[in-house]
Design an enzyme around this catalytic site. Sequence first.
Site, PDB file in Angstrom:
ATOM      1  CE  LYS A 199      -1.902   2.525   3.285  1.00 55.06           C
ATOM      2  NZ  LYS A 199      -1.810   3.877   2.678  1.00 55.06           N
ATOM      3  CD  GLU A 283      13.075   3.828   7.787  1.00 59.03           C
ATOM      4  OE1 GLU A 283      12.965   4.742   8.644  1.00 59.03           O
ATOM      5  OE2 GLU A 283      13.028   4.027   6.570  1.00 59.03           O
ATOM      6  CB  CYS A 317      12.751   8.674   8.228  1.00 61.70           C
ATOM      7  SG  CYS A 317      13.439   7.621   6.969  1.00 61.70           S
ATOM      8  CD  GLU A 424      10.486  12.056  11.659  1.00 62.97           C
ATOM      9  OE1 GLU A 424       9.453  11.418  11.947  1.00 62.97           O
ATOM     10  OE2 GLU A 424      11.401  11.590  10.967  1.00 62.97           O
TER      11      GLU A 424
HETATM   12  P1  ADP Z   1       3.439  10.195   7.956  1.00 61.11           P
HETATM   13  O1  ADP Z   1       3.192  10.789   9.308  1.00 61.11           O
HETATM   14  O2  ADP Z   1       4.830  10.281   7.493  1.00 61.11           O
HETATM   15  O3  ADP Z   1       2.400  10.545   6.943  1.00 61.11           O
HETATM   16  P2  ADP Z   1       2.169   7.737   8.559  1.00 61.11           P
HETATM   17  O4  ADP Z   1       2.795   6.807   9.538  1.00 61.11           O
HETATM   18  O5  ADP Z   1       0.934   8.445   8.959  1.00 61.11           O
HETATM   19  O6  ADP Z   1       3.349   8.670   8.133  1.00 61.11           O
HETATM   20  O7  ADP Z   1       1.877   6.999   7.196  1.00 61.11           O
HETATM   21  C1  ADP Z   1       2.740   6.045   6.622  1.00 61.11           C
HETATM   22  C2  ADP Z   1       1.896   5.001   5.946  1.00 61.11           C
HETATM   23  O8  ADP Z   1       1.120   4.325   6.929  1.00 61.11           O
HETATM   24  C3  ADP Z   1       0.904   5.534   4.919  1.00 61.11           C
HETATM   25  O9  ADP Z   1       0.848   4.634   3.837  1.00 61.11           O
HETATM   26  C4  ADP Z   1      -0.407   5.546   5.696  1.00 61.11           C
HETATM   27  O10 ADP Z   1      -1.547   5.451   4.878  1.00 61.11           O
HETATM   28  C5  ADP Z   1      -0.249   4.300   6.544  1.00 61.11           C
HETATM   29  N1  ADP Z   1      -1.085   4.260   7.758  1.00 61.11           N
HETATM   30  C6  ADP Z   1      -1.647   5.310   8.422  1.00 61.11           C
HETATM   31  N2  ADP Z   1      -2.342   4.865   9.501  1.00 61.11           N
HETATM   32  C7  ADP Z   1      -2.202   3.513   9.538  1.00 61.11           C
HETATM   33  C8  ADP Z   1      -2.656   2.464  10.410  1.00 61.11           C
HETATM   34  N3  ADP Z   1      -3.393   2.734  11.491  1.00 61.11           N
HETATM   35  N4  ADP Z   1      -2.305   1.198  10.133  1.00 61.11           N
HETATM   36  C9  ADP Z   1      -1.527   0.912   9.061  1.00 61.11           C
HETATM   37  N5  ADP Z   1      -1.073   1.844   8.197  1.00 61.11           N
HETATM   38  C10 ADP Z   1      -1.393   3.133   8.414  1.00 61.11           C
END
Ligand code: ADP
Length: 513
Positions: A199, A283, A317, A424
Amino acid sequence: MTTVDTKASTRSAAAPSHAVPWDYAPAPESVKVTIQDRYGLYIGGKWVATNATFDTVNPATEQSLSQVAQADASHVDQAVAAARSAFPVWAALPGKERGKYLFRIARRIQERARELAVLETMDGGKPIKESRDIDIPLAAAHFFYHAGWADKLAYAFPGQAAPKPIGVCGQIIPWNFPLLMAAWKIAPALACGNTVVLKPAETTSLTALRLAEICDEIGLPPGVVNIVTGDGRTGEAIVNHPYIDKIAFTGSTEIGKRIARAVAEEQRPTQSGRTDAKRLTLELGGKSPHIIFEDASLDQAVEGIVQGIFFNQGHVCCAGSRLFVQESVLDETLERLNRRMSTLRVGDPLDKNTDVGAINSKQQFDTITRYIDAGIAEGAELCVPGSDNPSTVSSVTGGFDVGHFCRPCFFRNVQPSHRVAREEIFGPVLAVLSFRTPEEAIQRANNTRFGLAAGIWTDKGSKIFDMAARLEAGVVWLNTYNRFDPTSPFGGYKESGFGREGGRHGLRAYVTT
Ligand code: ADP
């Protein structure tokens, strides 16, 4: 279907208002890319339409590029079923044959490199010179490198039984290096004989969908790679799916913790007599220290500082976001940094002269401005080289007619307790601190909940090895910063996650022995 003339979009994009006395002529990217009005999910080698879709937007122009499918739990179920049914045949294929598919993907990425670079820049906001010269070549390099491992896995872990693939891997990636992160995840998984449900992040799905097209073009067997687009709900459905064997996640520490909890609590159904727990690699975030000693070559160090924090608008990151300068050279370093930063060109990401492109989304733009406000409120001094009014958020963000843009800036007089020094930010904002002795540098650098990367600049080899051994960071760069290579393992300590990607260490996460 729309064919986007990148020259046209260049004219409407933002330009910096604090122009230097002379300026570069625009150098707009001239390659045209075709973007469909609407994209489906890539499941079992077919495109699957969904009722629900969402907009993907060019952050430099705020114009919609396409409608992308929002996958729900039932779509994730279909993708996992496709990956499961493809797994036995793919896993049983001789490594040499699997390697051929990976080589073909790598070659096709090279052949379509310019188109992928333009698309990456339009969907994510990064400067074209970075997507063209770094993201896309590195994505191809990851497939080439892992293609080479596919038939040599028996030699990867000497003294251990021949490695076997794990099964179906659920892979969730962020928006800062969309195609590169997809390559980091998919290439080792496939080389080791696993199948994948990946995804992409919701703001940057387009190049992952192009990668699905490439898998199709090169004749990858259906179901080996499945791409499901969507937001966090789709990610959650992947994490919680009982028939996924391994989760590989790159993203924020907050979501990483949530995923770790979900995986730890999961009751996995016994399948074909197998009861082992779902595997997990994370990561996550970072607040990496970048340490400049008085004996460093300061001009080179300043280039390293710029590369360390302003590369990809600071959406990295492992960005060197905490700068530690030895007190004796603090003023001189900041003066040179100030001068260098005022030459950085902020603006249209599709212009080949642009150094700092658009912030990936409105949401991230708001996060960055909140942190700048917090830094000012806590008493740190904001410096925005090249701006007339150096003490307010508007000197960082003002003067752009359209799109989300931030000028590179730094805070001085920062205390270790300030939020800009601890959290961050994921933007072009540097926190400057100082130190007197190597001992103090180590203590201050390690005083963080993160541990992803670190950088050291000094002329003394002995100091380099002593410092590198004591820094709590997965990667330590010496007299350089932000260098990536598929042969080199990457990953974190502490709240930056666990597991490594790249190199032989990275293969281990995709096999059982
Ligand atoms: P950022 O803060 O850098 O946007 P996120 O951790 O929110 O990073 O997002 C990284 C990825 O994790 C994206 O593909 C996002 O759609 C996905 N994501 C967000 N929430 C969840 C969740 N609860 N479970 C799994 N994946 C998630």
